[in-house]
Scaffold this motif. Structure first.
Motif: not given
Ligand code: FES
Length: 152
Positions: A121-122, A87, A136-137, A134, A82, A127, A124-125
């Protein structure tokens, strides 16, 4: 709500345990949702510890809250995959908008923010988990929308 009387009862149930501080703190948090500062002298007296020792234990373990949690629980992934998709910058923006820091609750009590380290969810980070769901994105706008949605 916090009750010193109830807290004393909970503490008394655990004082016979070795290393009773942690089980007591867990039990108090489970009951009240957080560990009220009023519990510190009660635990210290019951276990013959200093208040500083009890306080240190509460702050050392990030599991314990010193204040009631917000209505929504936001967990932001700070792990590497992420981070690789920005992130850190996103989290700064989110915390700025919410006006709180890690492990803290917003002033209006709407949300508490905690870090997590990988939600699987790596790909689709960035996350996050919002009240266990959850996301994503993640973007700051999406989080704001998610908090508004679950508020209804
Ligand atoms: Fe964030 Fe895996 S690193 S979900």
């Amino acid at each position: 709500p916090w009750s010193a009387e109830r807290a004393s009862g909970i503490i008394a149930e655990h004082t016979h345990l070795e290393g009773a501080t942690l089980p007591i703190l867990h039990a108090l948090q489970e009951t009240f949702g957080y560990v009220d500062s009023g519990a510190v002298p009660l635990i210290a007296d019951a276990l013959n510890l200093s208040r500083a020792e009890v306080h240190g234990c509460i702050t050392f373990y990030h599991d314990f809250r010193a204040h009631p949690a917000g209505r929504h629980e936001v967990k932001l992934c700070r792990a590497e995959a992420c981070q690789a998709v920005g992130s850190d910058k996103l989290h700064r923006e989110i915390l700025g908008r919410l006006g709180c820091g890690w492990h803290e609750t917003t002033a209006d009590g709407s949300a508490t923010v905690e870090p997590v380290y990988c939600l699987g969810l790596c790909a689709n980070g960035p996350a996050a988990l919002v009240d266990g769901e959850p996301v994503a994105h993640l973007t700051a706008d999406a989080l704001e929308a998610a908090l508004t949605e679950v508020r209804q």
